[in-house]
Design a protein around this motif. Structure first.
Motif, PDB file in Angstrom:
ATOM      1  N   VAL A 238       0.701  -1.026  -0.179  1.00  0.00           N
ATOM      2  CA  VAL A 238       0.108  -0.147  -0.083  1.00  0.00           C
ATOM      3  C   VAL A 238       0.805   1.238   0.018  1.00  0.00           C
ATOM      4  CG1 VAL A 238      -1.620   1.366   1.222  1.00  0.00           C
ATOM      5  CG2 VAL A 238      -1.869  -1.158   1.403  1.00  0.00           C
ATOM      6  N   PRO A 239       0.969   2.053  -0.919  1.00  0.00           N
ATOM      7  CA  PRO A 239       1.709   3.259  -1.048  1.00  0.00           C
ATOM      8  C   PRO A 239       1.245   4.139  -0.006  1.00  0.00           C
ATOM      9  CG  PRO A 239       1.100   2.538  -3.294  1.00  0.00           C
ATOM     10  CD  PRO A 239       0.317   1.840  -2.333  1.00  0.00           C
ATOM     11  N   VAL A 240       2.171   4.929   0.592  1.00  0.00           N
ATOM     12  CA  VAL A 240       1.907   5.696   1.822  1.00  0.00           C
ATOM     13  C   VAL A 240       2.602   7.275   1.263  1.00  0.00           C
ATOM     14  CG1 VAL A 240       2.166   6.243   4.150  1.00  0.00           C
ATOM     15  CG2 VAL A 240       1.595   3.817   3.419  1.00  0.00           C
ATOM     16  N   THR A 241       1.772   8.375   1.441  1.00  0.00           N
ATOM     17  CA  THR A 241       2.524   9.445   1.091  1.00  0.00           C
ATOM     18  C   THR A 241       1.804  10.632   2.052  1.00  0.00           C
ATOM     19  OG1 THR A 241       0.658  10.013  -0.414  1.00  0.00           O
ATOM     20  CG2 THR A 241       2.729   9.249  -1.372  1.00  0.00           C
ATOM     21  N   ASP A 251       9.330  17.802   9.849  1.00  0.00           N
ATOM     22  CA  ASP A 251       8.080  18.381  10.877  1.00  0.00           C
ATOM     23  C   ASP A 251       6.929  17.098  10.483  1.00  0.00           C
ATOM     24  OD1 ASP A 251       9.392  20.157  11.815  1.00  0.00           O
ATOM     25  OD2 ASP A 251       7.981  21.791  11.323  1.00  0.00           O
ATOM     26  N   GLY A 252       6.904  16.790   9.191  1.00  0.00           N
ATOM     27  CA  GLY A 252       6.055  15.891   8.544  1.00  0.00           C
ATOM     28  C   GLY A 252       6.305  14.497   8.994  1.00  0.00           C
ATOM     29  N   LEU A 253       7.346  14.140   8.889  1.00  0.00           N
ATOM     30  CA  LEU A 253       7.970  12.767   9.321  1.00  0.00           C
ATOM     31  C   LEU A 253       7.838  12.470  10.798  1.00  0.00           C
ATOM     32  CD1 LEU A 253      11.116  12.564   7.089  1.00  0.00           C
ATOM     33  CD2 LEU A 253       9.102  11.261   6.854  1.00  0.00           C
ATOM     34  N   ARG A 254       7.930  13.693  11.719  1.00  0.00           N
ATOM     35  CA  ARG A 254       7.919  13.425  12.957  1.00  0.00           C
ATOM     36  C   ARG A 254       6.280  12.963  13.360  1.00  0.00           C
ATOM     37  NH1 ARG A 254      10.528  18.611  13.160  1.00  0.00           N
ATOM     38  NH2 ARG A 254      12.802  18.135  13.762  1.00  0.00           N
ATOM     39  N   ALA A 255       5.559  13.574  12.444  1.00  0.00           N
ATOM     40  CA  ALA A 255       4.215  13.476  12.777  1.00  0.00           C
ATOM     41  C   ALA A 255       3.789  12.076  12.234  1.00  0.00           C
ATOM     42  CB  ALA A 255       3.258  14.582  12.311  1.00  0.00           C
ATOM     43  N   PHE A 256       3.980  11.622  10.938  1.00  0.00           N
ATOM     44  CA  PHE A 256       3.449  10.714  10.289  1.00  0.00           C
ATOM     45  C   PHE A 256       4.196   9.442  10.018  1.00  0.00           C
ATOM     46  CE2 PHE A 256       1.633  14.420   8.062  1.00  0.00           C
ATOM     47  CZ  PHE A 256       0.440  14.600   8.748  1.00  0.00           C
ATOM     48  N   SER A 257       5.467   9.323  10.546  1.00  0.00           N
ATOM     49  CA  SER A 257       6.157   8.142   9.981  1.00  0.00           C
ATOM     50  C   SER A 257       5.891   6.726  10.854  1.00  0.00           C
ATOM     51  CB  SER A 257       7.766   8.479  10.534  1.00  0.00           C
ATOM     52  OG  SER A 257       7.967   8.775  11.982  1.00  0.00           O
ATOM     53  N   GLU A 258       4.871   6.635  11.780  1.00  0.00           N
ATOM     54  CA  GLU A 258       4.564   5.393  12.300  1.00  0.00           C
ATOM     55  C   GLU A 258       3.236   5.019  11.242  1.00  0.00           C
ATOM     56  OE1 GLU A 258       5.461   3.499  14.831  1.00  0.00           O
ATOM     57  OE2 GLU A 258       7.408   4.910  14.552  1.00  0.00           O
ATOM     58  N   THR A 259       2.828   5.739  10.225  1.00  0.00           N
ATOM     59  CA  THR A 259       1.698   5.289   9.541  1.00  0.00           C
ATOM     60  C   THR A 259       1.826   3.905   8.965  1.00  0.00           C
ATOM     61  OG1 THR A 259       1.255   7.701   9.160  1.00  0.00           O
ATOM     62  CG2 THR A 259      -0.027   5.940   7.768  1.00  0.00           C
ATOM     63  N   SER A 316       1.823  12.870  17.752  1.00  0.00           N
ATOM     64  CA  SER A 316       0.714  13.007  16.831  1.00  0.00           C
ATOM     65  C   SER A 316      -0.060  11.561  16.414  1.00  0.00           C
ATOM     66  CB  SER A 316       1.328  13.582  15.379  1.00  0.00           C
ATOM     67  OG  SER A 316       1.696  14.821  15.712  1.00  0.00           O
ATOM     68  N   HIS A 317       0.701  10.630  17.133  1.00  0.00           N
ATOM     69  CA  HIS A 317      -0.050   9.229  16.709  1.00  0.00           C
ATOM     70  C   HIS A 317      -1.355   9.078  17.218  1.00  0.00           C
ATOM     71  CE1 HIS A 317       4.291   8.482  16.369  1.00  0.00           C
ATOM     72  NE2 HIS A 317       4.697   8.119  17.675  1.00  0.00           N
ATOM     73  N   ASP A 318      -1.935   9.781  18.139  1.00  0.00           N
ATOM     74  CA  ASP A 318      -3.477   9.766  18.435  1.00  0.00           C
ATOM     75  C   ASP A 318      -4.235  10.021  17.293  1.00  0.00           C
ATOM     76  OD1 ASP A 318      -2.756  12.044  18.895  1.00  0.00           O
ATOM     77  OD2 ASP A 318      -3.745  12.487  20.657  1.00  0.00           O
ATOM     78  N   LEU A 319      -4.086  10.938  16.779  1.00  0.00           N
ATOM     79  CA  LEU A 319      -4.673  11.605  15.687  1.00  0.00           C
ATOM     80  C   LEU A 319      -4.533  10.804  14.285  1.00  0.00           C
ATOM     81  CD1 LEU A 319      -6.685  13.762  14.428  1.00  0.00           C
ATOM     82  CD2 LEU A 319      -4.719  15.449  14.385  1.00  0.00           C
ATOM     83  N   VAL A 320      -3.280  10.631  14.064  1.00  0.00           N
ATOM     84  CA  VAL A 320      -3.025   9.630  13.031  1.00  0.00           C
ATOM     85  C   VAL A 320      -4.004   8.411  13.177  1.00  0.00           C
ATOM     86  CG1 VAL A 320      -1.345   8.255  11.713  1.00  0.00           C
ATOM     87  CG2 VAL A 320      -0.762  10.400  12.545  1.00  0.00           C
ATOM     88  N   ALA A 321      -3.725   7.616  14.276  1.00  0.00           N
ATOM     89  CA  ALA A 321      -4.253   6.359  14.550  1.00  0.00           C
ATOM     90  C   ALA A 321      -5.883   6.497  14.146  1.00  0.00           C
ATOM     91  CB  ALA A 321      -3.909   5.751  15.752  1.00  0.00           C
ATOM     92  N   HIS A 322      -6.508   7.758  14.559  1.00  0.00           N
ATOM     93  CA  HIS A 322      -7.836   7.818  14.837  1.00  0.00           C
ATOM     94  C   HIS A 322      -8.439   8.131  13.268  1.00  0.00           C
ATOM     95  CE1 HIS A 322     -11.880   9.813  16.349  1.00  0.00           C
ATOM     96  NE2 HIS A 322     -11.703  10.375  15.239  1.00  0.00           N
ATOM     97  N   GLU A 323      -7.770   8.700  12.541  1.00  0.00           N
ATOM     98  CA  GLU A 323      -8.092   9.026  11.185  1.00  0.00           C
ATOM     99  C   GLU A 323      -7.924   7.620  10.235  1.00  0.00           C
ATOM    100  OE1 GLU A 323      -9.938  11.349  10.773  1.00  0.00           O
ATOM    101  OE2 GLU A 323      -9.410  12.764  12.470  1.00  0.00           O
TER     102      GLU A 323
END
Length: 892
Positions: A238-241, A251-259, A316-323
């Motif tokens: 699954v491509p992830v961007t 800053d984006g990598l700190r927020a989203f890298s666990e996706t 930011s993991h909570d918001l990333v996980a929620h969405e």
């Protein structure tokens, strides 16, 4: 969808009775008819940035469901219609239609089983699609367009059947100015970016069905980060961007890298591999929610991005996980109408904690669940109670509250605990698989869990989902004559609210440190768990797995609580002991809390709760303990220390808080130190608050902390400082804090009229804050401006809050109740201080032998001697202590 104001500050529940949820004149809502099935929607749009408008066409393929209906109804709000045509297999032709500004009724003869309609139109959306551009005040605002269609706002720029129960495949062709990038649902199937004046064209296609509220359109300039593919199912990639503002890749990598890890985790837990072809997350400016789970392409607000300093104690993991969880719960299976919206939001909130458990462990999961419980009970005790499944609302957005999110999450936590992990996840898998790409209601989930467990869950769902309220439980632990008794009494007002059934579980430890768990199902208002013990237990831990989801008051012997704080087998048992000890005022308790707070290697949650308890106890010794821990390594513990120090009106506390505010490396610690500094009410505090108020920080948390501090200081000299920062041009979060502070600082006519003017602000969050501030002032003269604001406000969240405010301001006794509650709090504080002094005197009296009785003499008494500190009192700690390593709560 994540509400941007949804955060998990630990709080205590208000004691005030909750008002009814349904406001006067509210009509019950039922699912809308679907005489035609919309199969496919294709939109072709030109964006006009200067006019903040769109033009183009929408083509909808339909199939007949009703044999008798002769009109296809499309929602379309405020359009300028061009041609409306139909193709039933014989080519395109104009079709009779009616348009009232809200809906288009297109004539479809009853002989027609399927066909297409095409609508040409122009629209200047007031909701649904938002145009951003810099102006003379906010010069750095980017030029962007983004959509936000939930709950029913797609109708403002796309003609559609705008309800969640209609799911269709979609495609979107968009023309934008040169240099812009576009993101929409599904795959980019065509892109044309010619040089020169011609518009750039982006064409996206979504081949799996989804509802109109999940349509997305984002246009602007972004840096795109391509992360590693997530691998799901039998090796499918699954491509992830991540799409972030220019220059914000770190800053984006700190927020989203666990996706990618989260995609793989959620696929494994549900047994359903990620159901779409790709996943993108795009960060936009001035977004009106925290995040929005548009199918394959989530939109996020800008505060999800973390600079290096914010990342010290914010994730930011909570918001990333929620969405991300919504891609299964809401997008893949969709609630059939908004009354069942908890099936979307409850699951997404629950998965925040599931991801936390996977990353940090069971104790962190339970601490997160406890935070969800605190958030829910605060709303349920202070604002209103309602059933989770509820049809009594004016607009769907009324339902997007702590009941839908947090209580929904708590219901799933209880089901998981009750059924066990294997059975629960098997039931979730069956629920998703059986209703794949379909619509669901609450009974579908209940039956799926019943089918794999063999259990009847009707009583559970009736009490927790279809009726309002929660258990309010008093628990008393006692030991006598070889019997341990744990008595429970449910004290909630019953009627609409059930007498709840729950498992009362305790963990009992003997003097040798051996532990054993005992459990009993409670089904009545009063019951008791009785255990035979050959000796008095060392400690008794109540509810170690958080099975009692409600307000629990624990009464237990102090020495048991202290032993539990020191030797509890889980962090949850230890922090719950710390919470209970916050009501004690004896010196052994102070020593126990001191030990827990300063213990190397102890879980940060236990240390933070120990600090909180010391802040509640207050007194000289508690202050000294907290001052000794101001430099504790873990930022979340330092934050708890800062909050606790705010309870002391002492120059030493103020000095320590000022130092934290000026020098701490954590934004959040500094912000809470500023709040605490104001709360100390020291004379020089305002100077520091002014000095640091405009210090730049992530999400403007420092300014918000300073403004809150000014409100807590209650110094009228701060009014002008606060009012200045309510004005347009300051960052939104700072303005919001200033609005709240102004109402607490000043009840003048000038302040009231200024707040009334803010009812016209462009930002809906600020308008809600202005309404709340006017309610705080409690001046009935604001009812007129509020009524006028209600007539023109299009945001359902604002409208709901205005209606509540009009009700509250109409109650002449509300201000008297508020003042009475303030007086009660002041008396509680004075009583705690008196109790502490009495305890100290009793300790001295016990330790000092009584002098022999003598006859009174007739001479003046000797001068009083200075009190000598007794050895039983804890020694004053050194000003500094060597830093200890400490283990590594959620985003604020």
């Amino acid at each position: 969808m994540a509400l941007s104001q949804r955060h998990h500050a630990r709080c205590s529940c208000a004691a005030a009775a909750a008002a009814p949820f349904a406001l006067a004149g509210t009509e019950r809502k039922y699912e809308r008819d679907r005489p035609f099935r919309i199969v496919h929607l294709a939109v072709d749009l030109q964006l006009h940035f200067a006019k903040k408008s769109v033009s183009g066409s929408a083509t909808l393929e339909f199939e007949r469901v009703s044999p008798t209906d002769d009109a296809l109804v499309l929602d379309a709000l405020g359009f300028e219609l061009g041609r409306v045509r139909i193709d039933t297999g014989d080519g395109w032709s104009d079709v009779p239609h009616e348009y009232d500004g809200d809906q288009i009724r297109i004539s479809v003869p009853t002989r027609v089983e399927k066909g297409k309609v095409e609508v040409d139109y122009r629209a200047t959306p007031r909701r649904g699609l938002y145009f951003l551009a810099p102006d003379a005040v906010v010069k750095d605002r980017p030029e962007q367009v983004w959509s936000q269609c939930q709950d029913e706002d797609a109708r403002h720029f796309v003609p559609c059947h705008d309800k969640p129960h209609v799911k269709m495949t979609t495609e979107m062709r968009v023309r934008v100015a040169e240099g812009m990038t576009v993101l929409s649902n599904g795959e980019l199937v065509f892109k044309d970016t010619p040089r020169g004046a011609s518009p750039w064209v982006f064409h996206f296609k979504m081949n799996q069905p989804h509802p109109s509220y999940l349509l997305t359109l984002v246009a602007g300039q972004f840096d795109v980060i391509e992360d590693r593919d997530a691998v799901v199912g039998e090796g499918r990639a699954v491509p992830v961007t991540y799409w972030v503002p220019p220059g914000k890749k770190p800053d984006g990598l700190r927020a989203f890298s666990e996706t990618p890890r989260m995609i793989e985790l959620f696929s494994k837990l549900t047994g359903v591999p990620y159901p779409w072809s790709r996943y993108s997350q795009v960060v936009v400016s001035d977004f009106i929610f925290g995040g929005m789970e548009n199918t394959t392409a989530t939109t996020m607000y800008e505060h999800i991005l973390l600079d290096a300093r914010a990342a010290i104690d914010v994730v930011s993991h909570d918001l990333v996980a929620h969405e991300l969880a919504h891609q299964w719960f809401g997008d893949f299976v969709t609630c059939r109408d908004w009354s069942h919206g908890w099936l979307n939001e409850g699951f997404a909130t629950f998965f925040e904690q599931v991801e936390r458990e996977d990353r940090l462990g069971r104790d962190e999961y339970l601490y997160g669940i406890e935070a969800e419980l605190d958030a829910y009970t605060t709303e349920a005790s202070g604002r209103y109670q309602r059933p989770i499944v509820c049809r009594d609302y004016a607009l769907p957005i009324d339902l997007f509250d702590r009941h839908l999110y947090e209580k929904g999450c708590l219901v799933l936590h209880m089901l998981r605990t009750e059924l066990g992990d294997a059975t629960f996840w098997k039931g979730v898998h069956g629920y998703l698989e059986r209703h794949a790409h379909g619509i669901v209601e609450t009974n579908d989930l209940m039956r799926a869990l019943e089918s794999v467990s063999g259990r009847s869950l009707e009583r559970f769902f009736d009490a927790w989902v279809y009726r309002p309220g929660h258990p309010v439980v008093k628990v008393k632990v006692s030991y006598e004559d070889g019997l341990l008794t744990v008595g429970v009494k449910q004290t909630q007002k019953t009627g609409e609210t059930a007498v709840f059934s729950f498992d009362l579980e305790v963990e009992v430890a003997d003097k040798a440190g051996r532990t054993r768990r005992h459990k009993k199902t409670v089904t009545s208002e009063a019951d008791a768990l009785v255990v035979a013990c050959h000796e008095r237990p060392a400690w008794v831990g109540v509810d170690p797995e958080l099975r009692i989801v409600g307000e629990v008051t624990l009464e237990a012997p102090a020495e048991m609580l202290r032993a539990q704080l020191d030797g509890g087998t889980s962090a949850r048992l230890r922090w719950s002991a710390a919470q209970a000890l916050g009501k004690r005022f004896d010196l052994p308790t102070l020593r126990a809390l001191d030990k827990a707070l300063s213990k190397p290697g102890e879980a940060w949650m236990v240390r933070a709760e120990a600090a909180t308890a010391l802040g509640k106890i207050r007194g000289e010794h508690a202050l000294e303990i907290l001052l000794d821990q101001v430099g504790v390594e873990h930022p979340k513990v330092r934050r708890a220390v800062a909050r606790a120090l705010g309870n002391f009106r002492d120059p030493k506390a103020a000095k320590a808080l000022e130092k934290l505010a000026r020098k701490d490396e954590s934004y959040l610690v500094a912000a809470d130190a500023l709040r605490g500094l104001g709360k100390t009410r020291q004379k020089r505090a305002l100077e520091t608050l002014r000095d640091l108020c405009d210090k730049k920080s992530w999400a403007d948390v420092t300014r918000a902390g300073a403004l809150d501090g000014m409100a807590l200081l209650r110094d009228e000299d701060a009014v002008d400082d606060v009012m200045k920062r309510t004005r347009y041009g300051f960052p939104t979060r700072g303005r919001r804090a200033a609005i709240s502070a102004l109402a607490r600082l000043s009840d003048t006519r000038k302040a009231r009229q200024h707040l009334e003017d803010l009812l016209d602000d462009a930002d809906p969050h600020l308008r809600i804050d202005a309404v709340n501030a006017l309610v705080t002032l409690g001046d009935a003269r604001s009812r007129g401006p509020l009524r006028r604001a209600l007539e023109r406000d299009l945001d359902g969240r604002v409208a709901r809050r205005i209606r509540e405010a009009l009700r509250d301001l109409g109650d002449a006794s509300s201000n008297e109740r508020k003042r009475a509650l303030d007086d009660v709090e002041a008396l509680k504080t004075e009583l705690q201080e008196v109790q502490l002094r009495l305890t100290k005197l009793e300790q001295k009296k016990k330790a000092k032998p009584e002098p022999p009785e003598e006859k009174p003499e007739r001479h003046p008494p000797a001068p009083a001697k200075k009190p000598v500190k007794h050895p039983s009192e804890p020694p004053k700690k050194a000003a500094t202590r060597a830093k200890r390593p400490s283990p590594k709560r959620r985003k604020s």
